[in-house]
Scaffold this motif. Structure first.
Motif: not given
Length: 514
Positions: A119-122
């Motif tokens: 979550a929140g990453q590429e």
């Protein structure tokens, strides 16, 4: 009854599975070389695991464990097997179409459930994109699994075993074309997956027709036999769900450690080679054979089939496990270390491979023991045992991760597998002597262990002697080939001398009905 050629069936399934797994290594080595272990690779792992997870839950788990014994008994009894298969096909297709549409709509939540650490990453957005492309694969590959079950019940194993080869061929072809034409390798890879599912389905549809079976398209009907199939399938589905929860827990834990998802996936691919060639091959052939023998009340034949299946499987599995434990780094570095895959990746993957090696005999024994239950349409007890295994897996994976780090899921998987084997073996006592291994098996198993131990010592010494060559890029493949040859010769030589097996028996078994 007309018996299935048990031993030749093992080698047919195992041979095609070996080809598929070898091509799978080529595929995985290319993926690692092109993508490394970064966001694109991790997104591919999560996306590809989604349809395969549900496939094992619905088709290979719940449906086939219930369908194959019932269909096998209809074939053996001369009943209307085609009508039963047509109803099952219609019902499974309806469920899968609904599941596919639901999954496409809820893909972000599915990805979060599999890898919340993204979550929140590429890699989270990439996983959602790739997941939507790949997920329709489940529709075709699950229906293909049903067709495979029909062929296996009739003792026709070649087409069903060959179908997975298509997946690897098409994925390798897609990546090669993308690389040569300057395209995006990752997207070519994921788009090739659903097309491979269609190709596998078509191959098996034609094979079923040639085998003399007729599947007629029809509306799904809740007939008495379908109700019975559902009653047997639901516990198997729940057991399959437990297995997938184990995978989910492991991947969730791994997603909080940098690159761990990719490392564990690569290690999984390596130990899956002997598991697929031996364990899955034995399970595929043994289930319909036991089902038909029970229908014909051939208890003696059923016990012999179970014992020979266990004997052959462990004769090949125990030395494979020792090799994974003793020489994991040479195996991993030669197979995977190139391009964007580094020596650090190889060292990490090798740790997981050694841990999975400790569990390999347990993974194979499960494939041998489960048909004892499924052939009797007993899916409830394996479900209860799977629940215990799930608790063991979750407790170890979550509990050990803060202490030992990213490879906690591998330890948890191995320990949980052995717990499952103990419960399956203990529970099978209720079926009496027919569900026990015979004297020949018990006399030979300890000899296999000693022969494997001797092989392990020789491999360890040979690996040390060949280390300079294993470190050289141009020589390491040849050095590994020599190392494997030394291990094979040592094991089979020691096994022959100790009486663990007699090679002439394998040759003779291929020429007769076991």
């Amino acid at each position: 009854m007309k018996p299935i050629k048990l031993v030749s069936g093992f080698f047919t399934v195992g041979g095609w599975t070996l080809m598929s797994r070898v091509l799978g290594f080529v595929r995985d080595a290319m993926i690692l070389a092109f993508l490394g272990t970064g966001p694109l690779y991790q997104a591919y792992v999560v996306a590809f695991r989604l349809p395969n997870m549900f496939r094992r839950f619905f088709a290979e788990g719940a449906f086939n464990m219930a369908f194959v014994p019932m269909f096998s008994k209809k074939v053996e009894g001369g009943e209307d097997a085609d009508e039963f298969a047509s109803d099952a096909f219609a019902g499974l297709a309806t469920i899968l179409i609904g599941l596919t549409l639901l999954a496409l709509a809820t893909m972000p939540w599915l990805v979060f459930a599999l890898a919340s650490g993204f979550a929140g990453q590429e890699q989270f957005g990439l996983s959602v994109e790739f997941g939507r492309i790949v997920f329709p694969y489940i529709l075709f590959i699950s229906l293909a699994a049903l067709l495979s079950g029909m062929l296996n019940a009739a003792g026709r194993f070649a087409a069903a075993a060959a179908a997975p080869v298509l997946l690897n061929v098409l994925l390798i072809f897609a990546m090669t074309c993308a690389a040569l034409l300057g395209g995006e390798v990752a997207r070519a890879l994921v788009w090739a997956v659903p097309f491979a599912g269609v190709a596998q389905f078509v191959l098996l549809w034609v094979a079923v027709k040639r085998a003399g079976f007729q599947i007629r398209p029809k509306r799904p009907r809740l007939t008495p036999e379908m109700r019975r199939l559902i009653r047997v399938a639901i516990p198997a589905a729940l057991a399959g769900g437990v297995v997938q929860i184990n995978l989910l827990v492991g991947q969730q834990v791994a997603s909080y450690f940098d690159k761990a998802v990719g490392w564990l996936f690569a290690a999984d691919r390596l130990y899956q080679l002997p598991l697929g060639v031996v364990g899955i091959a034995v399970g595929v052939v043994l289930l319909p054979d036991l089902s038909r023998r029970l229908k014909a009340e051939d208890d003696s034949g059923a016990k012999t089939a179970l014992s020979r299946a266990g004997e052959i499987a462990l004769a090949l599995t125990i030395p494979s496990a020792v090799a994974l434990i003793v020489i994991p780094l040479p195996l991993v570095s030669v197979l995977f270390e190139r391009g964007a895959a580094t020596a650090q990746d190889s060292a990490a993957i090798a740790i997981a491979v050694a841990i999975y090696g400790l569990g390999l005999p347990a993974f194979v024994l499960q494939k041998i023991l489960q048909p004892i239950y499924f052939a009797r349409e007993d899916t409830r007890r394996p479900f209860h045992y799977a629940l215990v295994s799930m608790v063991v897996n979750a407790a170890l994976a979550i509990g050990l991760a803060p202490v030992i780090g990213w490879f906690a899921p591998a330890i948890a998987t191995t320990v949980a597998a052995w717990a499952m084997v103990f419960l399956l073996h203990y529970g099978a006592r209720q079926y009496g002597d027919v569900a026990r291994f015979d004297t020949r098996f018990r006399n030979r198993i300890w000899r296999m262990v000693i022969a494997s131990f001797v092989m392990g010592i020789v491999l360890w010494g040979a690996a040390a002697a060949l280390q300079p060559f294993l470190a050289l890029a141009w020589w390491r493949a040849l050095a590994l080939t020599g190392l494997i040859a030394i291990g094979v010769v040592t094991y089979f030589g020691a096994g022959q001398l100790l009486g663990a097996f007699h090679l002439a028996e394998f040759k003779a078994a291929l020429r007769r009905k076991a």
